[in-house]
Design a protein around this motif. Structure first.
Motif, mmCIF file in Angstrom:
data_model
loop_
_atom_site.group_PDB
_atom_site.id
_atom_site.type_symbol
_atom_site.label_atom_id
_atom_site.label_comp_id
_atom_site.label_asym_id
_atom_site.label_seq_id
_atom_site.Cartn_x
_atom_site.Cartn_y
_atom_site.Cartn_z
ATOM 1 N N ALA A 1 0.844 -1.194 0.000
ATOM 2 C CA ALA A 1 0.000 0.000 0.000
ATOM 3 C C ALA A 1 0.880 1.245 0.000
ATOM 4 C CB ALA A 1 -0.930 0.014 1.214
ATOM 5 N N VAL A 2 0.265 2.375 -0.317
ATOM 6 C CA VAL A 2 0.934 3.671 -0.301
ATOM 7 C C VAL A 2 0.683 4.323 1.056
ATOM 8 C CG1 VAL A 2 1.202 5.878 -1.490
ATOM 9 C CG2 VAL A 2 0.428 3.854 -2.764
ATOM 10 N N GLY A 3 1.694 4.987 1.616
ATOM 11 C CA GLY A 3 1.563 5.599 2.936
ATOM 12 C C GLY A 3 1.459 7.115 2.888
ATOM 13 N N PHE A 4 0.512 7.669 3.654
ATOM 14 C CA PHE A 4 0.291 9.114 3.746
ATOM 15 C C PHE A 4 0.274 9.534 5.209
ATOM 16 C CE2 PHE A 4 -1.900 7.344 0.117
ATOM 17 C CZ PHE A 4 -1.660 8.222 -0.928
ATOM 18 N N ARG A 5 0.413 10.828 5.453
ATOM 19 C CA ARG A 5 0.184 11.330 6.791
ATOM 20 C C ARG A 5 -1.297 11.215 7.125
ATOM 21 N NH1 ARG A 5 4.564 14.707 5.249
ATOM 22 N NH2 ARG A 5 3.212 16.005 3.982
ATOM 23 N N LYS A 6 -1.598 11.099 8.395
ATOM 24 C CA LYS A 6 -2.969 10.873 8.847
ATOM 25 C C LYS A 6 -3.939 11.930 8.322
ATOM 26 C CE LYS A 6 -2.944 7.333 11.912
ATOM 27 N NZ LYS A 6 -3.892 6.195 11.940
ATOM 28 N N GLU A 7 -3.456 13.179 8.230
ATOM 29 C CA GLU A 7 -4.358 14.259 7.836
ATOM 30 C C GLU A 7 -4.627 14.338 6.333
ATOM 31 O OE1 GLU A 7 -0.240 16.249 8.556
ATOM 32 O OE2 GLU A 7 -1.453 14.604 9.372
ATOM 33 N N ASP A 8 -3.872 13.561 5.545
ATOM 34 C CA ASP A 8 -3.992 13.673 4.092
ATOM 35 C C ASP A 8 -5.060 12.733 3.526
ATOM 36 O OD1 ASP A 8 -2.045 15.635 3.934
ATOM 37 O OD2 ASP A 8 -0.420 14.186 3.789
ATOM 38 N N THR A 9 -6.230 12.780 4.116
ATOM 39 C CA THR A 9 -7.319 11.874 3.724
ATOM 40 C C THR A 9 -7.788 12.122 2.291
ATOM 41 O OG1 THR A 9 -8.901 13.397 4.744
ATOM 42 C CG2 THR A 9 -8.136 11.546 6.079
ATOM 43 N N GLU A 10 -7.859 13.383 1.905
ATOM 44 C CA GLU A 10 -8.348 13.702 0.559
ATOM 45 C C GLU A 10 -7.410 13.164 -0.512
ATOM 46 O OE1 GLU A 10 -9.649 17.565 -2.189
ATOM 47 O OE2 GLU A 10 -9.126 17.835 -0.064
ATOM 48 N N LEU A 11 -6.111 13.350 -0.292
ATOM 49 C CA LEU A 11 -5.128 12.849 -1.255
ATOM 50 C C LEU A 11 -5.177 11.326 -1.325
ATOM 51 C CD1 LEU A 11 -2.798 13.406 -3.206
ATOM 52 C CD2 LEU A 11 -1.237 13.326 -1.252
ATOM 53 N N CYS A 12 -5.283 10.676 -0.174
ATOM 54 C CA CYS A 12 -5.366 9.217 -0.133
ATOM 55 C C CYS A 12 -6.594 8.721 -0.893
ATOM 56 C CB CYS A 12 -5.404 8.739 1.315
ATOM 57 S SG CYS A 12 -5.419 6.951 1.506
ATOM 58 N N GLU A 13 -7.713 9.370 -0.717
ATOM 59 C CA GLU A 13 -8.942 8.970 -1.414
ATOM 60 C C GLU A 13 -8.789 9.106 -2.925
ATOM 61 O OE1 GLU A 13 -11.937 11.427 0.295
ATOM 62 O OE2 GLU A 13 -11.977 10.342 2.213
ATOM 63 N N LYS A 14 -8.130 10.167 -3.361
ATOM 64 C CA LYS A 14 -7.924 10.367 -4.802
ATOM 65 C C LYS A 14 -7.016 9.284 -5.381
ATOM 66 C CE LYS A 14 -8.662 15.378 -4.840
ATOM 67 N NZ LYS A 14 -8.017 16.714 -5.024
ATOM 68 N N ILE A 15 -5.959 8.937 -4.637
ATOM 69 C CA ILE A 15 -5.061 7.872 -5.098
ATOM 70 C C ILE A 15 -5.789 6.532 -5.121
ATOM 71 C CG2 ILE A 15 -3.006 6.530 -4.490
ATOM 72 C CD1 ILE A 15 -2.387 9.175 -5.863
ATOM 73 N N ASN A 16 -6.637 6.281 -4.140
ATOM 74 C CA ASN A 16 -7.431 5.046 -4.144
ATOM 75 C C ASN A 16 -8.292 4.952 -5.399
ATOM 76 O OD1 ASN A 16 -6.514 3.897 -1.755
ATOM 77 N ND2 ASN A 16 -8.089 4.867 -0.493
ATOM 78 N N GLU A 17 -8.906 6.056 -5.780
ATOM 79 C CA GLU A 17 -9.743 6.079 -6.986
ATOM 80 C C GLU A 17 -8.916 5.783 -8.227
ATOM 81 O OE1 GLU A 17 -11.576 9.899 -7.025
ATOM 82 O OE2 GLU A 17 -12.853 9.495 -5.277
ATOM 83 N N ILE A 18 -7.712 6.374 -8.286
ATOM 84 C CA ILE A 18 -6.849 6.165 -9.451
ATOM 85 C C ILE A 18 -6.342 4.722 -9.497
ATOM 86 C CG2 ILE A 18 -4.620 6.798 -10.461
ATOM 87 C CD1 ILE A 18 -5.156 9.655 -9.502
ATOM 88 N N LEU A 19 -5.949 4.174 -8.340
ATOM 89 C CA LEU A 19 -5.469 2.793 -8.315
ATOM 90 C C LEU A 19 -6.570 1.815 -8.737
ATOM 91 C CD1 LEU A 19 -3.345 2.755 -5.014
ATOM 92 C CD2 LEU A 19 -2.494 2.668 -7.370
ATOM 93 N N ALA A 20 -7.792 2.086 -8.290
ATOM 94 C CA ALA A 20 -8.921 1.229 -8.697
ATOM 95 C C ALA A 20 -9.117 1.291 -10.202
ATOM 96 C CB ALA A 20 -10.185 1.663 -7.968
ATOM 97 N N LYS A 21 -8.976 2.484 -10.746
ATOM 98 C CA LYS A 21 -9.108 2.648 -12.199
ATOM 99 C C LYS A 21 -7.997 1.906 -12.931
ATOM 100 C CE LYS A 21 -7.781 6.446 -14.188
ATOM 101 N NZ LYS A 21 -7.691 7.858 -14.662
#
Length: 254
Positions: A216-236
């Motif tokens: 998995a890719v690691g982010f800081r706890k507060e970077d929820t928006e960025l993590c969600e965007k990467i999740n969408e891209i990885l799913a795609k």
């Protein structure tokens, strides 16, 4: 005026707690923490640029979000400190999901499956065939802070004196080749890329049935928006075959 603006920017970061790469600084650059880990992340000898399965995947994904990627080589054992201190913005380097990581940082959805294997000298092929055989080794090399570190530390049959923590996974191969260690425990992707060729023709790897792991890719706890965007891209990328194509390009099983 510039000094005043910089001071205001710094104060804003301290008060708001937002990610350093997303405010006041260069919004177009994101620092990705990596290590020398072929075929996932490594420096191309011809171009002197970072490349590999993860490097190309990170550049493509963040490129869709408008970021330019700056790869920063880190010490794997202190990756959480590097991330939370702001030395890097993201960890994208074949990182195995663990309970420690879940507790300390934010993780993306898994994008790849991994497994730990033994790297040994070919001359010792008959000696190391099972997990239990690790107890025969005088020294076992592994990367500090890695999945191998977690596995070995939980094996009751091993003593602290048998375990040799290294700064980099790649360094463990030389340990085995030179005879300083009898075994190295590393990711299967790295073992497949390294043993049996070049300086390591006398080495081989053995799959002794360690449990599969998720990357998995690691982010800081507060970077929820960025993590969600990467999740969408990885799913795609899973859906459209991008991840499969990169796997074929770099010889990685996805």
């Amino acid at each position: 005026m510039k000094k005043l603006l910089a001071l205001i920017c710094s104060l804003f970061l301290l008060v708001s707690g937002v990610s350093m790469f997303s405010a006041c600084g260069n919004e177009d650059v994101i620092k990705v923490g990596v290590t020398q880990y072929p075929p996932m992340d490594y420096i191309d000898e011809t171009t002197n640029e970072w490349t590999g399965f993860d490097a190309e995947l990170a550049e493509k994904a963040f490129g869709e979000l408008g970021y330019e990627v700056e790869f920063v080589e880190i010490v794997w054992e202190t990756k959480i400190v590097s991330l939370t201190a702001g030395e890097i913005d993201v960890i994208w380097n074949g990182m195995t999901v663990t309970d420690e990581l879940k507790e300390n940082i934010l993780l993306s959805d898994p994008y790849m499956v991994n497994q730990q294997v033994l790297v040994i000298r070919k001359a010792d092929e008959d000696k190391y065939k099972t997990q239990e055989d690790l107890s025969k080794a005088s020294k076992i090399a592994f990367e500090g802070g890695s999945a191998a570190d977690n596995i070995l530390s939980e094996m009751d049959s091993l003593t602290e004196g048998q375990l040799l923590s290294m700064e980099k996974q790649a360094d463990t191969f030389l340990e085995v080749k030179s005879g300083s260690s009898d075994v190295a425990v590393v990711d299967i992707a790295l073992a497949q890329e390294t043993v049996g060729q070049g300086d390591y023709t006398d080495l081989m790897y053995v799959n002794v049935g360690f449990e599969s792991e998720d990357f998995a890719v690691g982010f800081r706890k507060e970077d929820t928006e960025l993590c969600e965007k990467i999740n969408e891209i990885l799913a795609k990328y899973k859906q459209d075959g991008t991840i499969a194509e990169l796997g074929e390009k770099y010889g990685v099983s996805v």
